[in-house]
Design an enzyme around this catalytic site. Structure first.
Site, short mmCIF file in Angstrom:
data_model
loop_
_atom_site.label_atom_id
_atom_site.label_comp_id
_atom_site.label_asym_id
_atom_site.label_seq_id
_atom_site.Cartn_x
_atom_site.Cartn_y
_atom_site.Cartn_z
N LYS A 50 1.23 -0.32 15.09
CA LYS A 50 2.65 -0.41 15.48
C LYS A 50 3.04 -1.64 16.30
O LYS A 50 4.23 -1.95 16.42
CB LYS A 50 3.03 0.84 16.31
CG LYS A 50 3.09 2.11 15.50
CD LYS A 50 4.32 2.13 14.61
CE LYS A 50 4.27 3.18 13.53
NZ LYS A 50 4.35 2.64 12.16
N PRO A 54 -4.07 0.24 18.76
CA PRO A 54 -3.80 -0.21 17.39
C PRO A 54 -3.92 0.86 16.30
O PRO A 54 -3.63 0.58 15.14
CB PRO A 54 -4.85 -1.32 17.17
CG PRO A 54 -5.90 -1.09 18.19
CD PRO A 54 -5.27 -0.40 19.34
N TYR A 94 -9.13 5.52 7.49
CA TYR A 94 -9.27 5.89 8.90
C TYR A 94 -10.30 7.02 8.96
O TYR A 94 -10.05 8.10 8.44
CB TYR A 94 -7.95 6.40 9.47
CG TYR A 94 -6.89 5.33 9.68
CD1 TYR A 94 -6.08 4.89 8.64
CD2 TYR A 94 -6.69 4.78 10.95
CE1 TYR A 94 -5.10 3.91 8.85
CE2 TYR A 94 -5.71 3.81 11.17
CZ TYR A 94 -4.93 3.38 10.12
OH TYR A 94 -3.96 2.42 10.33
N TYR A 99 4.24 6.30 9.99
CA TYR A 99 3.40 5.15 9.62
C TYR A 99 4.20 4.10 8.87
O TYR A 99 4.08 2.90 9.14
CB TYR A 99 2.21 5.63 8.78
CG TYR A 99 1.07 4.62 8.73
CD1 TYR A 99 -0.02 4.72 9.58
CD2 TYR A 99 1.11 3.55 7.84
CE1 TYR A 99 -1.05 3.79 9.56
CE2 TYR A 99 0.08 2.61 7.81
CZ TYR A 99 -0.99 2.74 8.66
OH TYR A 99 -2.00 1.82 8.64
N HIS A 108 0.85 -1.20 0.00
CA HIS A 108 0.00 0.00 0.00
C HIS A 108 0.88 1.24 0.00
O HIS A 108 1.71 1.41 0.88
CB HIS A 108 -0.92 0.00 1.21
CG HIS A 108 -2.10 -0.92 1.06
ND1 HIS A 108 -3.31 -0.72 1.67
CD2 HIS A 108 -2.25 -2.06 0.32
CE1 HIS A 108 -4.16 -1.68 1.33
NE2 HIS A 108 -3.53 -2.50 0.53
P1 RFL Z 1 1.84 -12.16 21.31
O1 RFL Z 1 1.45 -12.18 19.87
O2 RFL Z 1 0.80 -11.86 22.31
O3 RFL Z 1 2.49 -13.58 21.62
C1 RFL Z 1 2.76 -14.00 22.94
C2 RFL Z 1 2.76 -15.52 22.96
O4 RFL Z 1 3.10 -15.97 24.26
C3 RFL Z 1 2.21 -17.00 24.65
N1 RFL Z 1 2.18 -17.03 26.12
C4 RFL Z 1 2.84 -17.95 26.87
N2 RFL Z 1 3.59 -19.00 26.54
C5 RFL Z 1 4.12 -19.73 27.55
N3 RFL Z 1 3.90 -19.46 28.89
C6 RFL Z 1 3.15 -18.42 29.25
N4 RFL Z 1 2.94 -18.15 30.54
C7 RFL Z 1 2.57 -17.60 28.23
N5 RFL Z 1 1.77 -16.49 28.23
C8 RFL Z 1 1.54 -16.18 26.96
C9 RFL Z 1 0.89 -16.62 24.00
O5 RFL Z 1 0.02 -17.75 23.85
C10 RFL Z 1 1.39 -16.11 22.66
O6 RFL Z 1 1.48 -17.12 21.69
O7 RFL Z 1 3.04 -11.14 21.56
P2 RFL Z 1 4.26 -10.66 20.61
O8 RFL Z 1 4.96 -11.86 20.03
O9 RFL Z 1 5.02 -9.68 21.42
O10 RFL Z 1 3.56 -9.94 19.37
C11 RFL Z 1 2.87 -8.73 19.54
C12 RFL Z 1 1.73 -8.59 18.55
O11 RFL Z 1 0.95 -9.78 18.57
C13 RFL Z 1 0.86 -7.37 18.81
O12 RFL Z 1 1.66 -6.27 19.16
C14 RFL Z 1 0.01 -6.98 17.57
O13 RFL Z 1 -0.93 -7.96 17.25
C15 RFL Z 1 -0.70 -5.64 17.82
N6 RFL Z 1 -1.59 -5.26 16.71
C16 RFL Z 1 -1.08 -4.67 15.56
N7 RFL Z 1 0.26 -4.51 15.40
C17 RFL Z 1 0.76 -4.02 14.22
O14 RFL Z 1 1.99 -3.87 14.11
N8 RFL Z 1 -0.06 -3.68 13.16
C18 RFL Z 1 -1.40 -3.82 13.23
O15 RFL Z 1 -2.08 -3.57 12.23
C19 RFL Z 1 -1.97 -4.29 14.48
N9 RFL Z 1 -3.31 -4.45 14.61
C20 RFL Z 1 -2.97 -5.46 16.82
C21 RFL Z 1 -3.81 -5.03 15.74
C22 RFL Z 1 -3.52 -6.09 17.93
C23 RFL Z 1 -4.89 -6.29 18.00
N10 RFL Z 1 -5.36 -6.99 19.15
C24 RFL Z 1 -6.28 -8.05 19.08
C25 RFL Z 1 -4.71 -6.82 20.42
C26 RFL Z 1 -5.17 -5.20 15.81
C27 RFL Z 1 -5.72 -5.81 16.95
C28 RFL Z 1 -7.22 -5.95 17.00
C1 PHB Z 2 -5.75 -4.34 10.71
O1 PHB Z 2 -5.81 -4.57 9.49
O2 PHB Z 2 -6.07 -5.18 11.56
C2 PHB Z 2 -5.33 -3.01 11.18
C3 PHB Z 2 -4.89 -2.07 10.26
C4 PHB Z 2 -4.48 -0.81 10.70
C5 PHB Z 2 -4.52 -0.52 12.05
C6 PHB Z 2 -4.94 -1.47 12.96
C7 PHB Z 2 -5.35 -2.72 12.54
O3 PHB Z 2 -4.14 0.72 12.45
#
Ligand code: RFL
Ligand code: PHB
Length: 390
Positions: free
Chosen positions: A295, A291, A200, A383, A72
């Site tokens: 980041k 989110p 957005y 971004y 994008h």
């Molecule tokens: P994770 O992905 O939470 O992974 C942690 C892992 O540890 C396991 N765990 C354990 N294992 C052993 N013993 C324990 N006691 C444990 N406790 C937990 C868990 O099961 C899991 O497998 O952390 P990590 O690796 O630091 O990754 C971080 C990302 O997942 C997170 O920052 C992103 O998903 C945030 N996020 C977004 N980030 C972006 O860069 N771009 C995006 O577009 C974006 N959109 C989002 C998001 C997060 C969202 N939610 C649901 C929080 C959109 C959403 C809706």
């Molecule tokens: C997503 O596609 O899940 C998404 C995209 C942009 C954001 C947050 C989440 O800022």
């Protein structure tokens, strides 16, 4: 069992760390509480910064991303029926990659297993021990009995709800925390994205975001209460609300079958220090962003880049300066991403507590971004992603 780096958590941080360490000749074992099917199906982030996309390509795990991901070159900000496109290519010469987090997780698991890497799924009851000595060890339950992993370094990659952060004594840790008075109701729908680029939208009814997972799957979000009751949101109500918030002359929202619904609370959170003895925290275990700036996953990848460089030097030649400055180096980028995520959140959401004056400030700020190349460039530069190591 013995290894060089014991990694807790098989999210993006733990898996990418294990893969990059392997490329640098360092052994690791990952302990993951959940099953492989669960972590491979967990729907989360969707946007990769250009430096993170490049890191995955350079690490040999970018083939499917390059084939299926969508580059994008800009995003759209929408308010009061008007669009302003932030043109990343023109303003920064860069782009972002829209490619779902669960596919990155699948790609990394496949790469680790193909290289003989060890990931123990459904390892529970993990505890971290002797972190301030040069022989730390991890106890965990797996295959019906307690087991022990001896290692030189422990990497806490277990996300916001993990146990690693709590191993740092409260007396030396400092937490910065902000909870926002709203959440996001997110849906996944079997319908082609209604826009080629992310939209957005700031609206008096609340924020909305149009994103996507593929040319035939849309991902959309609506600002809601932090503890919103999903039972109150029928599919029709969700599409009606999205139509209102995205309304603009000539824009048509394409509804479709909703295959997943969820509510995410919004917070900004940083826990310092990111290191304690032989324990290093990475990703969501150390910091959370709302989110809005996309980041979270990208910050996790940046922490991995910093720790990989430091561990490669340390295991290779004994040089410890990279490990000693690990937290400091990561936090420079973390705080900049915190600022950007907080700013995007403040700019685009409806705050019920805002006075009429504060509402005008928000409008004026958005109007300024719409009208100023300098302000649009600031948004674009953040971004698409600051360099991984600052
Ligand atoms: P994770 O992905 O939470 O992974 C942690 C892992 O540890 C396991 N765990 C354990 N294992 C052993 N013993 C324990 N006691 C444990 N406790 C937990 C868990 O099961 C899991 O497998 O952390 P990590 O690796 O630091 O990754 C971080 C990302 O997942 C997170 O920052 C992103 O998903 C945030 N996020 C977004 N980030 C972006 O860069 N771009 C995006 O577009 C974006 N959109 C989002 C998001 C997060 C969202 N939610 C649901 C929080 C959109 C959403 C809706
Ligand atoms: C997503 O596609 O899940 C998404 C995209 C942009 C954001 C947050 C989440 O800022």
């Amino acid at each position: 069992m013995r290894t060089q780096v014991g990694i807790v958590g098989a999210g993006p941080a733990g898996l990418l760390l294990s893969h990059l360490l392997h490329l640098n000749g360092i052994e690791s074992v990952i302990l993951e509480a959940r099953s492989r099917a669960y972590v491979e199906g967990r729907i989360r982030a969707g946007v990769l910064e250009q430096p993170v996309e490049q890191l995955l390509i350079d690490a040999g795990v970018g083939d499917r991303m390059r084939a299926e991901g969508m580059e994008h070159a800009g995003v759209i900000l929408r308010t009061e029926g008007r669009d302003h496109r932030i043109d990343f290519e023109a303003l920064t010469g860069k782009h972002v990659m829209v490619y779902p987090q669960h596919k990155i997780v699948q790609d990394l698991i496949a790469a680790r297993l193909a290289a003989g890497g060890q990931i123990l799924f459904e390892a529970t009851g993990v505890s971290l021990n002797d972190l301030r000595t040069d022989a730390p060890f991890i106890l965990y339950d797996h295959a019906g009995r307690q087991q022990r992993l001896d290692c030189a370094i422990v990497a806490g990659c277990d996300g916001f709800h993990g146990i690693s952060r709590d191993a740092i004594p409260a007396s030396i840790s400092r937490v910065y925390d902000r909870e926002y008075p709203f959440g996001w109701l997110g849906i996944l729908a079997d319908t082609a994205p209604s826009s080629d680029e992310l939209v957005y939208a700031r609206h008096d009814r609340g924020f909305a975001l149009l994103s996507m997972r593929s040319p035939s799957v849309s991902r959309l979000y609506l600002q809601c209460e932090p503890d919103e009751d999903l039972a109150l949101w029928s599919d029709d109500r969700i599409w009606d609300e999205l139509s209102l918030r995205f309304a603009r002359d000539g824009f048509v929202l394409r509804p479709g079958a909703i295959t997943q619904k969820g509510v995410t609370a919004m917070r900004s959170f940083v826990s310092e220090p990111m290191q304690y003895g032989r324990l290093f925290l990475l990703g969501d275990a150390a910091h959370i962003v709302p989110p809005t700036g996309a980041k979270g996953l990208n910050l996790a990848a940046a922490d991995v880049a910093v720790l990989t460089r430091a561990l490669t030097a340390w295991f290779g030649s004994g040089a410890s300066d990279g490990l000693e400055t690990y937290g400091q180096t990561c936090l420079r980028r973390v705080w900049k991403a915190q600022r950007f995520s907080w700013w995007m959140t403040s700019l685009l959401h409806r705050f019920d507590t805002h006075s009429p004056f504060e509402r005008q400030m928000q409008r004026a700020e958005l109007d300024y971004v719409f009208g100023s190349v300098a302000a649009s460039t600031t948004l674009a530069e953040n971004y698409v992603g600051l360099p991984l190591i600052l």
